[in-house]
Design a protein around this motif. Structure first.
Motif, short mmCIF file in Angstrom:
data_model
loop_
_atom_site.label_atom_id
_atom_site.label_comp_id
_atom_site.label_asym_id
_atom_site.label_seq_id
_atom_site.Cartn_x
_atom_site.Cartn_y
_atom_site.Cartn_z
N UNK A 76 0.83 -1.21 0.00
CA UNK A 76 0.00 0.00 0.00
C UNK A 76 0.87 1.26 0.00
N UNK A 77 1.89 1.27 0.86
CA UNK A 77 2.77 2.44 0.94
C UNK A 77 3.54 2.62 -0.37
N UNK A 78 4.03 1.53 -0.93
CA UNK A 78 4.77 1.61 -2.19
C UNK A 78 3.90 2.16 -3.32
N UNK A 79 2.63 1.78 -3.30
CA UNK A 79 1.71 2.28 -4.33
C UNK A 79 1.57 3.80 -4.22
N UNK A 80 1.52 4.30 -3.00
CA UNK A 80 1.45 5.75 -2.80
C UNK A 80 2.75 6.43 -3.25
N UNK A 81 3.87 5.84 -2.84
CA UNK A 81 5.17 6.47 -3.14
C UNK A 81 5.47 6.51 -4.63
N UNK A 82 4.93 5.57 -5.37
CA UNK A 82 5.18 5.52 -6.82
C UNK A 82 4.10 6.22 -7.64
N UNK A 83 3.18 6.87 -6.94
CA UNK A 83 2.10 7.56 -7.63
C UNK A 83 2.62 8.81 -8.34
N UNK A 86 2.13 14.25 -6.59
CA UNK A 86 3.01 14.61 -5.47
C UNK A 86 2.27 14.49 -4.14
N UNK A 87 0.98 14.81 -4.15
CA UNK A 87 0.18 14.69 -2.93
C UNK A 87 0.08 13.25 -2.46
N UNK A 88 -0.09 12.33 -3.39
CA UNK A 88 -0.16 10.91 -3.04
C UNK A 88 1.19 10.41 -2.53
N UNK A 89 2.26 10.86 -3.17
CA UNK A 89 3.59 10.45 -2.71
C UNK A 89 3.85 10.97 -1.30
N UNK A 114 13.38 8.63 -4.13
CA UNK A 114 12.66 9.91 -4.08
C UNK A 114 13.60 11.03 -3.67
N UNK A 115 14.44 10.75 -2.68
CA UNK A 115 15.40 11.75 -2.20
C UNK A 115 16.28 12.26 -3.33
N UNK A 116 16.67 11.37 -4.21
CA UNK A 116 17.58 11.76 -5.30
C UNK A 116 16.85 12.32 -6.52
N UNK A 117 15.65 11.86 -6.77
CA UNK A 117 15.05 12.13 -8.08
C UNK A 117 13.71 12.85 -8.08
N UNK A 118 13.05 12.96 -6.94
CA UNK A 118 11.72 13.57 -6.96
C UNK A 118 11.82 15.07 -7.28
N UNK A 119 10.86 15.54 -8.05
CA UNK A 119 10.88 16.95 -8.47
C UNK A 119 10.24 17.87 -7.44
N UNK A 120 9.56 17.29 -6.45
CA UNK A 120 8.83 18.11 -5.49
C UNK A 120 9.63 18.26 -4.20
N UNK A 121 9.92 19.50 -3.82
CA UNK A 121 10.74 19.77 -2.64
C UNK A 121 10.06 19.30 -1.35
N UNK A 122 8.74 19.49 -1.26
CA UNK A 122 8.03 19.09 -0.04
C UNK A 122 8.08 17.57 0.16
N UNK A 123 7.98 16.84 -0.93
CA UNK A 123 8.06 15.38 -0.85
C UNK A 123 9.46 14.97 -0.38
N UNK A 124 10.47 15.64 -0.91
CA UNK A 124 11.85 15.33 -0.51
C UNK A 124 12.08 15.62 0.98
N UNK A 125 11.58 16.75 1.44
CA UNK A 125 11.78 17.13 2.84
C UNK A 125 11.09 16.14 3.78
N UNK A 126 9.87 15.75 3.42
CA UNK A 126 9.15 14.75 4.23
C UNK A 126 9.88 13.40 4.19
N UNK A 127 10.46 13.09 3.05
CA UNK A 127 11.20 11.84 2.89
C UNK A 127 12.43 11.82 3.80
N UNK A 128 13.11 12.94 3.89
CA UNK A 128 14.28 13.02 4.77
C UNK A 128 13.88 12.76 6.22
N UNK A 129 12.77 13.36 6.64
CA UNK A 129 12.28 13.12 8.01
C UNK A 129 11.98 11.64 8.24
N UNK A 130 11.38 11.01 7.24
CA UNK A 130 11.05 9.58 7.37
C UNK A 130 12.31 8.73 7.47
N UNK A 131 13.31 9.07 6.68
CA UNK A 131 14.57 8.30 6.70
C UNK A 131 15.32 8.47 8.02
#
Length: 202
Positions: A76-83, A86-89, A114-131
């Motif tokens: 389920x999470x992977x499906x969101x992350x690969x959407x 940007x809101x779904x990711x 996502x950290x390396x390649x996502x075009x959305x800054x907000x998604x990247x910032x949230x990703x860093x927090x998750x990592x």
């Protein structure tokens, strides 16, 4: 007359005397009991095996269910992350952050991508927090350093810098120096990089 002489004199009588009815009944009961004893032991043994087998089956079903639930959550999470949205990711990142207490290699690898390649800054910032939930994971650490080298968005750069400082990651010093020396680096990013450098050297 002593007992020995009495027995010898009446030996024939003893030999020919038939077993009393009561003695015969007792003898048969004991014989029957001795015959049934192995059967009872075998029944008890079989019951123990059945109980043990049932216990193993219950445990197997339990762990299978646990794995199924975990796999379902991961999918389920992977499906969101690969959407594509940007809101779904972003929703996928938050779901992982909220629902996963342990590392999941598939999700972590996706977050690193996502950290390396996502075009959305907000998604990247949230990703860093998750990592950052897994500070001892060396793959997370090395990829944060690698991301800092090529990241161009100031907000994301600052987030990575603060994360590396939080992790006390001394291997990031070279990347921080390069960022500081780069004329194209925003002043606010440089000041954060300088602060992180000083903290790492303490």
């Amino acid at each position: 007359m002593n007992l020995k002489e009495h027995i010898q004199q009446h030996k024939n009588q003893f030999d020919s005397e038939e077993m009393s009815a009561r003695s015969e009944v007792l003898f048969k009961e004991r014989l029957q009991t001795s015959r049934q004893q192995p059967k009872k032991s075998k029944v008890v043994y079989l019951r123990l095996i059945a109980v043990a087998a049932s216990f193993v089956l219950v445990l197997s079903i339990f762990f299978w269910n646990q794995n199924s639930v975990a796999n379902s959550k991961t999918s389920e999470v992977l499906a969101f992350l690969n959407n594509e949205s940007a809101g779904k990711r972003l929703e996928g990142v938050y779901k992982f952050d909220d629902e996963f207490k342990n590392e999941d290699s598939k999700i972590i690898n996706t977050l690193i991508d996502i950290l390396h390649n996502d075009a959305n800054a907000n998604v990247k910032i949230a990703t860093i927090d998750a990592l950052l939930k897994f500070p001892s994971n060396d793959t997370v650490r090395t990829n944060l350093i690698a991301a800092l080298k090529k990241e161009k968005t100031p907000l994301v750069q600052i987030k990575i810098i603060k994360s590396l400082s939080f992790l006390r990651e001394n291997r990031a010093q070279k990347s921080l120096e390069e960022l500081i020396d780069n004329e194209q680096t925003f002043p606010i990013v440089k000041s954060n990089a300088l602060l992180a450098m000083n903290q790492l050297k303490e």
